[in-house]
Design a protein around this motif. Structure first.
Motif, short mmCIF file in Angstrom:
data_model
loop_
_atom_site.label_atom_id
_atom_site.label_comp_id
_atom_site.label_asym_id
_atom_site.label_seq_id
_atom_site.Cartn_x
_atom_site.Cartn_y
_atom_site.Cartn_z
N ARG A 174 0.99 4.10 -2.91
CA ARG A 174 0.77 5.52 -2.59
C ARG A 174 1.91 6.37 -3.12
NH1 ARG A 174 2.85 9.17 -0.10
NH2 ARG A 174 4.39 7.87 0.94
N ALA A 217 1.90 9.15 -6.37
CA ALA A 217 1.92 10.56 -5.97
C ALA A 217 2.72 11.38 -6.98
CB ALA A 217 2.53 10.70 -4.57
N ARG A 270 0.84 -1.21 0.00
CA ARG A 270 0.00 0.00 0.00
C ARG A 270 0.87 1.26 0.00
NH1 ARG A 270 -2.92 -3.07 3.71
NH2 ARG A 270 -2.02 -1.90 5.45
N GLU A 271 1.91 1.26 0.82
CA GLU A 271 2.81 2.42 0.88
C GLU A 271 3.50 2.63 -0.47
OE1 GLU A 271 5.32 5.58 1.85
OE2 GLU A 271 3.40 4.93 2.64
#
Length: 177
Positions: free
Chosen positions: A81, A85, A77-78
């Motif tokens: 993300r 971005a 998930r990190e």
């Protein structure tokens, strides 16, 4: 470049030892500064501490015991993300070449000579990168990485040409301040 995110991305391909992650980093990012082994293992320890990676086991393979790591769901998930971005354009332009031109003026140096020497260094690096990207064994990762660096070097060269043409005005402004 975010070492933690790069390592998370490399771990997405499957569990790996620190040695393998360093090797794959250096292969995938050929024009980037090679990672130090210490940086890889320190980053892996932080990823484990933060719950983004975990130990997947150890192997000996006839040599010293090596720890194998894998990404966790939180790590995936990190990574998603971070990868999604938008990277904002730099809010401040801090350029060492520009700083050296101004300091050269302040110190009574020869900024034109400095710009000529810097231009020669840039041109040499561009020749090296062109040779790297046009080599028969160059893969697309190497070509794209070299293209990225060449584009930035070309922008620096254009800036140096413009600045050299404006040195008289810049010197007058710096000296009057």
């Amino acid at each position: 470049m975010s070492t933690r995110h790069i390592l998370l991305g490399l771990l997405e391909a499957g569990p790996s030892h620190g040695y393998d992650l360093k090797r794959r980093h250096d292969e995938r990012f050929p024009q980037a500064r090679p990672l130090a082994y210490g940086q890889v293992y320190t980053t892996l320890q932080r990823l484990v501490r933060d719950g983004l990676a975990e130990v997947d086991g150890t192997d000996a393979d006839g040599g010293p015991e090596r720890t194998r790591y894998r990404s966790t769901k939180a790590g995936a998930r990190e990574l998603a993300r971070w990868a999604g971005a938008i990277t904002p354009p730099a809010p401040f332009v801090a350029n060492e070449i520009f700083a050296k031109v101004v300091v050269s003026i302040l110190a009574g140096g020869d900024p034109a000579a400095y710009l000529r020497e810097q231009r020669a260094a840039h041109m040499e690096r561009m020749r090296e990168l062109t040779a790297v990207k046009t080599a028969s064994k160059a893969d697309l990762t190497t070509v794209l990485s070299a293209d990225f660096a060449l584009t930035h070097l070309d922008a620096d060269l254009r800036w140096m040409t413009t600045t050299a043409a404006r040195l008289t005005t810049l010197t007058a402004e710096v000296d009057s301040a």
